[in-house]
Write an enzyme that holds these catalytic residues in place. Structure first.
Site, PDB file in Angstrom:
ATOM      1  N   VAL A   7       2.840   8.202  -5.699  1.00  0.00           N
ATOM      2  CA  VAL A   7       2.217   8.466  -7.041  1.00  0.00           C
ATOM      3  C   VAL A   7       1.897   7.188  -7.533  1.00  0.00           C
ATOM      4  O   VAL A   7       2.606   6.171  -7.519  1.00  0.00           O
ATOM      5  CB  VAL A   7       3.358   9.096  -8.116  1.00  0.00           C
ATOM      6  CG1 VAL A   7       3.609  10.589  -7.637  1.00  0.00           C
ATOM      7  CG2 VAL A   7       4.604   8.471  -8.297  1.00  0.00           C
ATOM      8  N   CYS A   8       0.720   7.432  -8.106  1.00  0.00           N
ATOM      9  CA  CYS A   8       0.023   5.999  -8.735  1.00  0.00           C
ATOM     10  C   CYS A   8      -0.592   6.451  -9.897  1.00  0.00           C
ATOM     11  O   CYS A   8      -0.382   7.795 -10.659  1.00  0.00           O
ATOM     12  CB  CYS A   8      -0.819   5.278  -8.108  1.00  0.00           C
ATOM     13  SG  CYS A   8      -2.277   6.136  -7.483  1.00  0.00           S
ATOM     14  N   SER A   9      -1.202   5.668 -10.758  1.00  0.00           N
ATOM     15  CA  SER A   9      -1.990   6.157 -12.030  1.00  0.00           C
ATOM     16  C   SER A   9      -3.054   7.020 -11.859  1.00  0.00           C
ATOM     17  O   SER A   9      -3.046   7.999 -12.707  1.00  0.00           O
ATOM     18  CB  SER A   9      -2.620   4.798 -12.714  1.00  0.00           C
ATOM     19  OG  SER A   9      -3.480   4.324 -11.859  1.00  0.00           O
ATOM     20  N   GLY A  11      -4.087   8.299  -8.362  1.00  0.00           N
ATOM     21  CA  GLY A  11      -4.108   8.890  -6.935  1.00  0.00           C
ATOM     22  C   GLY A  11      -4.803   8.078  -6.094  1.00  0.00           C
ATOM     23  O   GLY A  11      -4.775   8.503  -4.885  1.00  0.00           O
TER      24      GLY A  11
END
Length: 100
Positions: A7-9, A11
């Site tokens: 997960v990141c800010s 994607g």
């Protein structure tokens, strides 16, 4: 088959890392599912994975993700150096070790 969620800010920053991790898994002969999503969409996938790896840029949202998984699986923030260099092999090995 083990499943890993990154997960990141948004994607997007993890897309290249997912590709590199999949290549590393293929080289090792390991069958593993690896996907990436923005933190805002993590709730749609956390019930179907064995570990959540968070990008360093979203580490401040770890408590939010912890509430989603309710202690069922590990949640780890990826090493900033490994993430920055897109070292898919090392991140995969670390995730596999933490799942065992």
């Amino acid at each position: 088959m083990r499943k890993i969620l990154l997960v990141c800010s948004a994607g997007m920053s993890t897309s290249l890392l997912v590709t590199k991790m999949r290549e590393a898994a293929r080289e090792k002969g390991i069958e593993v599912g690896i996907d990436a999503l923005p933190v805002a969409e993590a709730s749609t996938a956390v019930d179907n994975v064995d570990i959540v790896l968070m990008g360093p840029q979203v580490r401040f949202q770890k408590a939010t993700v912890e509430k989603l998984v309710k202690g069922r699986i590990p949640i780890e923030v990826m090493d900033m150096r490994l993430y920055g260099t897109m070292n898919g092999k090392a991140i995969l090995e670390d995730a596999l070790q933490k799942m065992n």
